[in-house]
Design a protein around this motif. Structure first.
Motif, mmCIF file in Angstrom:
data_model
loop_
_atom_site.group_PDB
_atom_site.id
_atom_site.type_symbol
_atom_site.label_atom_id
_atom_site.label_comp_id
_atom_site.label_asym_id
_atom_site.label_seq_id
_atom_site.Cartn_x
_atom_site.Cartn_y
_atom_site.Cartn_z
ATOM 1 N N ILE A 274 0.841 -1.203 0.000
ATOM 2 C CA ILE A 274 0.000 0.000 0.000
ATOM 3 C C ILE A 274 0.876 1.253 0.000
ATOM 4 N N SER A 275 1.972 1.221 0.746
ATOM 5 C CA SER A 275 2.897 2.364 0.735
ATOM 6 C C SER A 275 3.478 2.571 -0.668
ATOM 7 N N ARG A 276 3.792 1.493 -1.346
ATOM 8 C CA ARG A 276 4.302 1.599 -2.714
ATOM 9 C C ARG A 276 3.257 2.206 -3.636
ATOM 10 N N LEU A 277 1.998 1.825 -3.434
ATOM 11 C CA LEU A 277 0.918 2.385 -4.246
ATOM 12 C C LEU A 277 0.781 3.883 -3.992
ATOM 13 N N GLU A 278 0.825 4.284 -2.732
ATOM 14 C CA GLU A 278 0.727 5.714 -2.413
ATOM 15 C C GLU A 278 1.881 6.487 -3.021
ATOM 16 N N ASN A 279 3.083 5.931 -2.964
ATOM 17 C CA ASN A 279 4.236 6.609 -3.558
ATOM 18 C C ASN A 279 4.087 6.735 -5.063
ATOM 19 N N ALA A 280 3.553 5.706 -5.678
ATOM 20 C CA ALA A 280 3.369 5.753 -7.137
ATOM 21 C C ALA A 280 2.329 6.798 -7.519
ATOM 22 N N ILE A 281 1.256 6.907 -6.725
ATOM 23 C CA ILE A 281 0.212 7.902 -7.013
ATOM 24 C C ILE A 281 0.668 9.298 -6.656
ATOM 25 N N GLY A 282 1.425 9.406 -5.559
ATOM 26 C CA GLY A 282 1.878 10.711 -5.100
ATOM 27 C C GLY A 282 0.930 11.363 -4.126
ATOM 28 N N LEU A 283 0.015 10.589 -3.552
ATOM 29 C CA LEU A 283 -0.955 11.100 -2.585
ATOM 30 C C LEU A 283 -1.112 10.101 -1.449
ATOM 31 N N ARG A 284 -1.372 10.619 -0.249
ATOM 32 C CA ARG A 284 -1.664 9.762 0.882
ATOM 33 C C ARG A 284 -3.104 9.270 0.770
ATOM 34 N N LEU A 285 -3.281 7.978 0.857
ATOM 35 C CA LEU A 285 -4.612 7.387 0.746
ATOM 36 C C LEU A 285 -5.198 7.018 2.104
ATOM 37 N N LEU A 286 -4.322 6.753 3.077
ATOM 38 C CA LEU A 286 -4.782 6.281 4.383
ATOM 39 C C LEU A 286 -4.161 7.096 5.516
ATOM 40 N N HIS A 287 -4.977 7.372 6.535
ATOM 41 C CA HIS A 287 -4.473 7.895 7.798
ATOM 42 C C HIS A 287 -4.259 6.696 8.702
ATOM 43 N N ARG A 288 -3.018 6.469 9.118
ATOM 44 C CA ARG A 288 -2.704 5.316 9.948
ATOM 45 C C ARG A 288 -2.624 5.748 11.411
ATOM 46 N N THR A 289 -3.304 5.055 12.319
ATOM 47 C CA THR A 289 -3.192 5.259 13.765
ATOM 48 C C THR A 289 -2.886 3.907 14.399
ATOM 49 N N THR A 290 -2.636 3.917 15.685
ATOM 50 C CA THR A 290 -2.301 2.659 16.366
ATOM 51 C C THR A 290 -3.488 1.719 16.428
ATOM 52 N N ARG A 291 -4.699 2.251 16.404
ATOM 53 C CA ARG A 291 -5.891 1.428 16.558
ATOM 54 C C ARG A 291 -6.558 1.080 15.229
ATOM 55 N N LYS A 292 -6.630 2.012 14.316
ATOM 56 C CA LYS A 292 -7.340 1.778 13.063
ATOM 57 C C LYS A 292 -6.804 2.706 11.978
ATOM 58 N N ILE A 293 -7.346 2.543 10.795
ATOM 59 C CA ILE A 293 -6.979 3.425 9.684
ATOM 60 C C ILE A 293 -8.234 4.107 9.166
ATOM 61 N N GLU A 294 -8.030 5.277 8.611
ATOM 62 C CA GLU A 294 -9.112 6.027 7.988
ATOM 63 C C GLU A 294 -8.678 6.431 6.592
ATOM 64 N N LEU A 295 -9.656 6.559 5.698
ATOM 65 C CA LEU A 295 -9.368 7.008 4.342
ATOM 66 C C LEU A 295 -9.199 8.516 4.311
ATOM 67 N N THR A 296 -8.209 8.979 3.584
ATOM 68 C CA THR A 296 -8.088 10.408 3.318
ATOM 69 C C THR A 296 -9.119 10.789 2.272
ATOM 70 N N GLU A 297 -9.204 12.089 1.964
ATOM 71 C CA GLU A 297 -10.134 12.527 0.911
ATOM 72 C C GLU A 297 -9.772 11.867 -0.417
ATOM 73 N N ALA A 298 -8.474 11.859 -0.694
ATOM 74 C CA ALA A 298 -8.021 11.191 -1.921
ATOM 75 C C ALA A 298 -8.316 9.699 -1.855
ATOM 76 N N GLY A 299 -8.162 9.119 -0.643
ATOM 77 C CA GLY A 299 -8.430 7.694 -0.475
ATOM 78 C C GLY A 299 -9.879 7.340 -0.718
ATOM 79 N N GLU A 300 -10.797 8.225 -0.273
ATOM 80 C CA GLU A 300 -12.226 7.998 -0.501
ATOM 81 C C GLU A 300 -12.537 7.969 -1.996
ATOM 82 N N ILE A 301 -11.994 8.942 -2.725
ATOM 83 C CA ILE A 301 -12.225 9.008 -4.182
ATOM 84 C C ILE A 301 -11.644 7.768 -4.868
#
Length: 291
Positions: A37-64
């Protein structure tokens, strides 16, 4: 174009809202999934996920990206399922070119069996002596007799067709029966327009002889040769299975029984090695039946 595999992984993570949960569903290590997933984000050039210790959330770009990818992945899975169904039960129009006599004598019964096995396939057969251009014409496969010349086409050997010498009893009563291949030059031989027109290569075990032949009849049709042979017009080299019915009813008899002509290779010719399911099944079926 981004990797469809990485896209599918992202969709699973987005649905599970957890790397660990997605990793369990996918059956891959959590660390591998996170790295992909990190490789995918680097290839796109945008953060797709907000990572926390408990869960992850989609960024605006991630939602789209998730909404678009979800449909693409679903369509891809559906396409793979449909292709799997095609492999199991292929469909479509199969275009085949083959020699006239060979098609009528050998292929017709097999085509009937093949058609019953695969009801989703329809057929377009070109039975003619001409060499169809597989590159320039809409043909899936050509069934050809004889060794295939070197070319950019792909040749698959189906089987080799044994050939023997035959004559009608009436002809032998009039002309006598040869006892050795050297005596064929004294007989009327029914010949094809091939490299064997003037010389028949005959085999007896390890022995080989080039028998000189001649006669009044030369043609480009095996069916015509067989018919003239039954009418007592001379000696013919025929495929054993072609002559079987005439031998059984007494119209022909085999001569020089210790000798046989060179077996003819029957090949399936295609433009490419990568064949659609309908064509591959047809070639495999013929090879299986003639084995």
């Amino acid at each position: 174009m981004r990797s469809l595999d990485d896209m599918a992984l992202f969709v699973e993570v987005a649905k599970a809202r957890s790397f660990r949960g997605a990793a369990e569903i996918l059956g891959i290590p959590n660390s591998t999934l996170s790295r992909r997933i990190s490789r995918l984000e680097n290839a796109i050039g945008l953060r797709l996920l907000h990572r926390t210790t408990r869960k992850i959330e989609l960024t605006e770009a991630g939602e789209i990206y998730y909404e678009r990818c979800k449909r693409i992945v679903q369509e891809a899975r559906l396409a793979h399922e449909q292709l799997g169904q095609m492999l199991a039960q292929p469909t479509g129009l199969l275009r085949v070119t083959l020699p006239v006599d060979f098609g009528q004598i050998f292929l017709a019964p097999l085509i009937a069996d093949f058609a019953r096995r695969y009801p989703g396939i329809t057929f377009d057969f070109d039975l003619s002596p001409r060499r169809v251009d597989l590159v320039g014409e809409p043909v899936d496969v050509a069934i050809r007799m004889g060794e295939s010349p070197d070319s950019n086409l792909i040749s698959r050997l189906l089987f080799r067709l044994p050939r023997m010498l035959y004559a009608a009893p009436a002809y032998l009563e009039h002309a006598g029966e040869p006892s050795h291949p050297d005596q064929l030059k004294q007989h009327q031989c029914l010949r094809l327009h091939t490299s064997e027109a003037d010389t028949w290569k005959l085999h007896r075990g390890v022995d080989t002889i080039d028998a000189k032949v001649g006669g009044r009849f030369m043609m480009n049709n095996v069916g015509m040769i067989q018919r003239l042979c039954t009418l007592g017009m001379g000696v013919a080299v025929l495929a054993e299975r072609v002559a079987a019915a005439d031998v059984a009813n007494g119209a022909l008899q085999r001569i020089l029984p210790d000798w046989q002509a060179t077996a003819i290779a029957i090949n399936a010719i295609t433009e490419t090695r990568l064949l659609p399911a309908k064509t591959q099944r047809f070639v495999d079926f013929l090879r299986e039946q003639w084995r």
